[in-house]
Design a protein around this motif. Structure first.
Motif, PDB file in Angstrom:
ATOM      1  N   UNK A   6       1.086  -0.883   0.000  1.00 17.83           N
ATOM      2  CA  UNK A   6       0.327   0.167   0.289  1.00 17.83           C
ATOM      3  C   UNK A   6       1.329   1.131  -0.114  1.00 17.83           C
ATOM      4  N   UNK A   7       0.384   2.212  -0.628  1.00 17.64           N
ATOM      5  CA  UNK A   7       1.045   3.419  -0.352  1.00 17.64           C
ATOM      6  C   UNK A   7       0.409   4.832   0.030  1.00 17.64           C
ATOM      7  N   UNK A   8       0.907   5.152   0.782  1.00 17.70           N
ATOM      8  CA  UNK A   8       0.525   6.606   1.554  1.00 17.70           C
ATOM      9  C   UNK A   8       1.072   7.883   1.117  1.00 17.70           C
ATOM     10  N   UNK A   9       0.463   9.022   1.206  1.00 16.06           N
ATOM     11  CA  UNK A   9       0.897  10.053   0.236  1.00 16.06           C
ATOM     12  C   UNK A   9      -0.149  10.767   1.697  1.00 16.06           C
ATOM     13  N   UNK A  10       0.908  11.924   1.569  1.00 15.40           N
ATOM     14  CA  UNK A  10       0.882  13.237   2.013  1.00 15.40           C
ATOM     15  C   UNK A  10       0.947  14.374   1.711  1.00 15.40           C
ATOM     16  N   UNK A  11       0.251  15.190   0.774  1.00 13.33           N
ATOM     17  CA  UNK A  11       0.559  16.657   0.270  1.00 13.33           C
ATOM     18  C   UNK A  11      -0.237  17.667   1.102  1.00 13.33           C
ATOM     19  N   UNK A  12       1.043  18.671   1.082  1.00 11.46           N
ATOM     20  CA  UNK A  12       1.079  19.640   1.630  1.00 11.46           C
ATOM     21  C   UNK A  12       0.995  20.931   1.052  1.00 11.46           C
ATOM     22  N   UNK A  13      -0.056  21.657   2.177  1.00 11.80           N
ATOM     23  CA  UNK A  13      -0.054  23.306   1.250  1.00 11.80           C
ATOM     24  C   UNK A  13       0.078  23.816   2.115  1.00 11.80           C
ATOM     25  N   UNK A  14       1.053  25.654   1.792  1.00 15.40           N
ATOM     26  CA  UNK A  14       0.866  26.362   2.784  1.00 15.40           C
ATOM     27  C   UNK A  14       2.407  26.396   3.295  1.00 15.40           C
ATOM     28  N   UNK A  15       3.317  25.542   2.302  1.00 13.71           N
ATOM     29  CA  UNK A  15       4.823  25.709   2.964  1.00 13.71           C
ATOM     30  C   UNK A  15       4.986  24.711   1.401  1.00 13.71           C
ATOM     31  N   UNK A  16       6.411  25.122   0.677  1.00 15.80           N
ATOM     32  CA  UNK A  16       7.436  24.256   0.149  1.00 15.80           C
ATOM     33  C   UNK A  16       8.064  23.143   1.276  1.00 15.80           C
ATOM     34  N   UNK A  17       8.108  22.380   0.916  1.00 16.73           N
ATOM     35  CA  UNK A  17       9.178  21.446   1.707  1.00 16.73           C
ATOM     36  C   UNK A  17      10.335  21.365   1.906  1.00 16.73           C
ATOM     37  N   UNK A  18      10.864  22.017   0.729  1.00 14.95           N
ATOM     38  CA  UNK A  18      12.117  22.881   0.777  1.00 14.95           C
ATOM     39  C   UNK A  18      12.676  23.076   2.632  1.00 14.95           C
ATOM     40  N   UNK A  19      13.491  22.764   3.568  1.00 18.60           N
ATOM     41  CA  UNK A  19      13.786  22.873   4.794  1.00 18.60           C
ATOM     42  C   UNK A  19      13.105  22.632   5.889  1.00 18.60           C
ATOM     43  N   UNK A  20      12.194  21.545   5.307  1.00 20.81           N
ATOM     44  CA  UNK A  20      11.615  20.959   6.032  1.00 20.81           C
ATOM     45  C   UNK A  20      11.745  19.427   6.563  1.00 20.81           C
ATOM     46  N   UNK A  21      11.826  19.130   7.652  1.00 21.64           N
ATOM     47  CA  UNK A  21      12.213  17.582   8.030  1.00 21.64           C
ATOM     48  C   UNK A  21      10.178  17.701   7.855  1.00 21.64           C
ATOM     49  N   UNK A  22       9.877  15.984   7.415  1.00 23.95           N
ATOM     50  CA  UNK A  22       8.659  15.078   7.468  1.00 23.95           C
ATOM     51  C   UNK A  22       8.768  13.874   8.283  1.00 23.95           C
ATOM     52  N   UNK A  23       7.516  13.441   8.975  1.00 30.02           N
ATOM     53  CA  UNK A  23       7.842  12.046   9.524  1.00 30.02           C
ATOM     54  C   UNK A  23       6.619  11.832   9.179  1.00 30.02           C
ATOM     55  N   UNK A  24       6.289  10.594   9.836  1.00 28.46           N
ATOM     56  CA  UNK A  24       5.282   9.133   9.331  1.00 28.46           C
ATOM     57  C   UNK A  24       5.278   8.802  10.543  1.00 28.46           C
ATOM     58  N   UNK A  25       3.620   8.772  11.037  1.00 30.94           N
ATOM     59  CA  UNK A  25       3.555   8.388  12.884  1.00 30.94           C
ATOM     60  C   UNK A  25       2.663   7.453  12.806  1.00 30.94           C
ATOM     61  N   UNK A  26       2.383   6.278  13.219  1.00 31.30           N
ATOM     62  CA  UNK A  26       0.583   5.553  13.515  1.00 31.30           C
ATOM     63  C   UNK A  26       0.072   5.843  14.741  1.00 31.30           C
TER      64      UNK A  26
END
Length: 125
Positions: A17-37
């Motif tokens: 399965x592939x999950x996706x997370x679309x981000x709006x309001x900022x560009x992902x440059x210079x941002x850490x991203x995380x997945x939790x459950x």
């Protein structure tokens, strides 16, 4: 800033399965991203951290089965999940943190500034 997770569903043991997370309001440059459950009745747990300018880290329980990546064109991150097990059943959340801030703890959800609403993944045995 908004994070919209999608792609969850009901699958069988061993499926992918592939999950996706679309981000709006900022560009992902210079941002850490995380997945939790978070599974029913359990504490929220770390899954993966896509660290800006550094490598991606995974929980031992998913290492070798899950792969997280950035999609800069879509301003999103994905979580490819293979060889799914019933114990992977949980609501999956994506998170975001400004990489310029100090004090980042990659596996602590409190270390992230924003969190999406989550998407349910259910793996049947």
């Amino acid at each position: 800033v908004q994070l919209q997770a999608s792609g969850g569903g009901l699958v069988q043991t061993g499926d992918s399965l592939t999950l996706s997370c679309a981000v709006s309001g900022v560009t992902l440059t210079n941002y850490h991203m995380g997945w939790f459950r978070q599974a029913p009745g359990k504490e929220r747990e770390f899954v993966a951290a896509l660290r800006w300018g550094r490598d991606t880290l995974y929980a031992d329980s998913v290492k070798g089965r899950f792969a997280a990546s950035r999609d800069n064109a879509k301003n999103a991150v994905t979580l490819q999940m293979n060889s799914l097990k019933p114990e992977d059943t949980a609501v999956y959340y994506c998170t975001l943190r400004n990489a310029r801030r100090v004090g980042y703890i990659y596996n602590a959800i409190s270390s992230y500034d924003y969190r999406g609403q989550g998407t349910q993944v259910t793996v049947s045995s």
